[in-house]
Design an enzyme around this catalytic site. Structure first.
Site, PDB file in Angstrom:
ATOM      1  N   THR A 550     -67.835 -20.133  33.236  1.00  7.43           N
ATOM      2  CA  THR A 550     -68.532 -20.889  32.195  1.00  7.43           C
ATOM      3  C   THR A 550     -67.946 -20.537  30.840  1.00  7.43           C
ATOM      4  O   THR A 550     -67.019 -19.741  30.733  1.00  7.43           O
ATOM      5  CB  THR A 550     -70.017 -20.497  32.129  1.00  7.43           C
ATOM      6  N   LYS A 677     -59.653 -14.584  21.744  1.00  7.04           N
ATOM      7  CA  LYS A 677     -58.476 -14.125  22.480  1.00  7.04           C
ATOM      8  C   LYS A 677     -57.848 -12.917  21.792  1.00  7.04           C
ATOM      9  O   LYS A 677     -57.410 -11.971  22.447  1.00  7.04           O
ATOM     10  CB  LYS A 677     -57.457 -15.250  22.597  1.00  7.04           C
TER      11      LYS A 677
END
Ligand code: ASP
Ligand code: MG
Length: 819
Positions: A550, A677
């Site tokens: 998800t 990230k």
């Protein structure tokens, strides 16, 4: 001989003196001797007896010398060269041990003794002295090791002495010497009882007849010596020190993932020895008072390892304990009508591995170990002069040993497995403590390993909970269906649930994934994640993993609870890895506390092997100085397609439609996705970094940040003017705008991190990516002049699903190694 010491002394010996035994390979060189000396001082009692074999392969060397001499004797113009060479080598080996281990007076004394011994050997070789009795020559091996070990102990300040077993152990000569228990017992007690506080080193393998002539107890007879000596003094324990830790479920040199056995019943151990297992010599058990004595088998290399205790454990639950194998077995076939021969076989003391009748053919079969072939042939030559017994070769044996074997589940597994081989005969032994299979084929280790793992390592299972059934979830489920067989090789893997944010389709038996979309629609029920998680440990699997496919913060927040309920996690969701420092460290703490695995290779660069590269460099001693590049496939796609003729808003819309952006493109435009990230990467290499530490230029105007997604999509063109300006501005100097992320470790260890637009010269590598391509430019201590560059597609459901699978593979290989 009478016992001269008092009853009280005898009782003290029985209560306090234990016996230890060290074999030849434990005494192979000076290093081994020192280790044995240490064990004897630290793990043996002050008055214990230590039985030793000849050092290393001394017994074999002696036999070779005797053979070489006999050959030379038999030759008319006898050449003793070979025997001389071998004897010289033996002398050098034995004296080398003395000079390496001893010094000063101790060394002098032992070298003198050794020289006297070898002078006798040379005389024997030249014919100046006659020694007809082979056992007398063989006895030197044990004599030398006992003498050397006791002197080494003395040199180290430990009170020790050695005993030549021929001075007390009296036997009548027979193929297996018959011990005269009373004299032997008296002799031993008289020798040791007055010397409490002295460790005696006793020669194994040898004894003497009543006239004092040497006898040997049979090859590898020192185990037997040890239990004999233990029985004579009524000792409670004999410890056999080996270079393996006890008795295993199979031969550890041939079979992987063997389990060591903490206890073994006498009858099991005896059966094992009879069936040819190399662990203990069959005669070891003969003299033992089973009510009283325990034999411990223990590792001299790893003293701390588990040991196997052999004793009276008859009531232990029935279970198959050891898989044992013989690669060469001989069958003797006898006509059932030959009553005399049949009777002789039935009465023979050397019992066959198994025997059986094939009544219709009038035939009886007796299976023997190859090692007994010589003995059997000699015996047959005497009693069966008409050659009525035929010898059949080319057989092998597999056996599973354990009391009441027939009651165990492994019995049927063993039957099943052997029935798939060239099975000649399967039978239970008369006492029901082994099932024996005679196979008409060769054995190889693969077969042994296969059967062993069927018997002892039940296949471990992994239950998989898939959370998220969007793009990546669907792609991974179809990948899983395609690879199912391969995935199931290492463990029994089953999908136990597919969940979205409101509904779950759960079945602990494993979901049938054909038409899974329809099944989900039909069978999924509303659920509450926080209620589900504490239920999951009930799922009947050895291990559980949650795949978080998800993009939900709500799921990420539950990671501590997943870990604490025993689940491993594989995330494509970045939210946990990129949560705030305090949440992140909570997740890591709980993960470590519960020793769970967490893989998240796809959270940065999708399927690109970035995490492998970074971990490998770091594990090999490099350190990362900086990483910069284009971390977002969406941003790469948008900017590589953007130019003066294209509207930025059209590109955003197309990216969303093609699944190239996050479901809400504002995640990308605000650079949230890139920051995540960046945080994950920085944390992966051990840096501490939090959101607030990153300098960010967002592409998302604030007034569009909090409106509903639909409305935002409609108002997208509001971005266009600003973006066009940016483009023109960059063009002024022949450059193009790109959205870059970077972090670097400064000399003072501070981390500088930034995400935002940079102008890049048009020819630069960063300005010429394929739309969607990610690029990571990594500078390290080793890659400092030219960076290590990893680039490739950084988004897309197939590569991401593949990356998730790669994480699952890693998890599987890690878990399947745990026993
Ligand atoms: N040294 C003897 C042999 O090699 C006895 C033993 O090792 O147990 O057979
Ligand atoms: Mg040996």
């Amino acid at each position: 001989m009478k016992v001269e010491v008092s009853e009280a002394q005898i009782q003290t010996v029985a209560d306090q003196v234990q016996v230890h035994k060290f074999g030849g390979s434990s005494l192979a060189d000076a290093y081994c001797y020192r280790r044995v000396a240490r064990i004897v001082t630290e793990y043996a009692g002050a008055s214990d007896l230590v039985v030793v074999s000849a050092a290393g392969d001394t017994t074999n060397r002696i036999l070779a010398i005797i053979d070489a001499k006999h050959e030379a004797d038999a030759d008319a113009d006898g050449d003793y060269g070979m025997a001389e060479v071998l004897l010289k080598q033996l002398e050098k080996y034995q004296q080398g041990l003395i000079t390496e281990l001893l010094s000063g007076e101790h060394q002098q004394r032992l070298l003198r003794a050794s020289e006297i011994d070898f002078a006798r050997w040379w005389d024997w070789l030249s014919g100046a002295e006659i020694i007809e009795n082979r056992p007398e020559l063989l006895s030197y091996g044990e004599l030398w090791s006992a003498r050397l070990l006791s002197t080494l102990l003395q040199q180290q300040g430990t009170q020790a002495d050695h005993i030549d077993a021929r001075s007390f152990l009296v036997a009548d000569d027979a193929p297996e010497p018959l011990i005269r228990v009373d004299v032997s017992r008296a002799g031993l007690l008289n020798r040791i009882a007055p010397y409490a506080g002295t460790r005696f080193i006793v020669t194994g393998f040898i004894c003497a007849d009543p006239e004092g002539r040497s006898l040997i107890l049979g090859r590898n007879g020192s185990d037997y010596s040890a239990t004999l000596v233990g029985s004579l003094i009524d000792s409670k324990q004999v410890t056999i020190w080996k270079d393996v830790a006890g008795v295993y479920s199979a031969d550890p040199r041939k079979v992987e993932r063997v389990v060591s056995l903490p206890i073994l019943d006498w009858r099991e151990a005896e059966e094992l020895a009879r069936l040819g297992s190399p662990v203990l010599h069959p005669r070891t058990f003969q003299p033992v008072n089973r009510e009283r004595m325990v034999i411990a088998v223990r590792s001299s290399l790893k003293v701390e390892n588990q040991q196997t205790r052999i004793g009276l454990y008859e009531d232990a639950e029935a279970s198959g304990k050891v898989l044992t194998a013989l690669s060469e077995v001989v069958l003797f076939r006898v006509d059932l009508r030959d009553a005399k021969l049949i009777e002789a076989f039935e009465e023979l003391e050397l019992t066959p591995l198994i025997s059986w009748n094939e009544v219709a053919q009038h035939q009886a079969y007796y299976a023997y170990h190859q090692n007994h072939l010589d003995y059997m042939e000699q015996w047959l030559a005497e009693i069966d002069t008409k050659h009525n017994a035929s010898k059949l070769t080319g057989y092998a044996m597999l056996a599973l040993v354990g009391n009441r074997i027939q009651e165990t589940e492994q019995y049927s597994v063993f039957k099943q497995e052997t029935s798939e081989q060239a099975l000649r005969r399967l039978a239970l032994t008369p006492d029901n403590n082994a099932v024996v299979a005679i196979l008409e084929q060769k054995l190889d280790n693969r077969l042994l390993n296969r059967i062993h793992s069927q018997l002892f390592n039940h296949r471990r299972s992994l239950g998989v909970l898939v959370v998220g059934r969007g793009n990546i979830g669907s792609a991974w489920l179809s990948l899983y269906r395609r690879l199912r067989e391969r995935i199931n090789e290492q463990m029994d893997v089953r999908i136990i649930g597919v969940l979205n944010s409101t509904r779950m389709w759960l079945d602990y038996n494993g979901l049938d994934l054909t038409d899974w979309q329809d099944n989900f629609e039909r069978l999924a029920r509303p659920y509450e994640m926080s209620q589900l998680i504490p239920e999951l440990p009930n799922a009947p699997y050895d291990e559980l993993v949650m795949l978080d496919l998800t993009d939900a913060t709500a799921v990420a927040q539950l990671y501590p609870s997943f870990f604490a309920n025993g689940l491993h996690i594989i995330s494509a969701n970045k939210r946990a890895g990129a949560s705030t420092e305090s949440q992140y460290s909570e997740i890591r703490t709980i993960q470590q506390e519960y020793q769970r695995e967490w893989y998240y290779n796809t959270t940065v660069g999708a399927g690109l092997p970035l995490n492998y590269a970074l971990n490998d460099l770091r594990n090999s001693g490099d350190s990362i100085q900086s990483i910069s590049g284009i971390f977002s496939g969406t941003m790469s796609w948008l900017f590589e397609n953007f130019n003066a003729d294209v509207k930025f808003s059209d590109l955003v819309r197309e990216a969303k439609e093609r699944g190239l952006s996050e479901p809400d493109p504002r995640e990308d435009l605000s650079c949230q996705d890139i920051i995540r990230k960046l945080l994950i990467l920085a944390r992966e290499i051990g840096l501490r970094l939090d959101w607030k530490d990153i300098d960010v230029d967002s592409l998302l105007p604030e007034h569009l940040a909090d409106i509903p997604l639909d409305e935002f999509m409609q108002r997208l063109p509001e971005l266009d003017d600003g973006m066009q300006d940016l483009y023109q501005d960059a063009q002024q100097t022949g450059k193009v705008p790109r959205l870059l992320a970077s972090f670097a470790v400064r000399d003072d260890d501070r981390v500088i991190a930034r995400v935002g637009i940079e102008y890049i010269p048009e020819g630069d590598m960063l300005a010429n990516l394929i739309p969607g391509e990610n690029i990571f430019v990594i500078y390290t201590d080793w890659y400092h002049e030219m960076p290590l560059v990893i680039s490739g597609p950084g988004a897309g459901k197939e590569v991401t699903a593949g990356g998730v699978q790669s994480d699952l593979n890693q998890l599987l290989s890690r878990l399947s190694k745990k026993v």
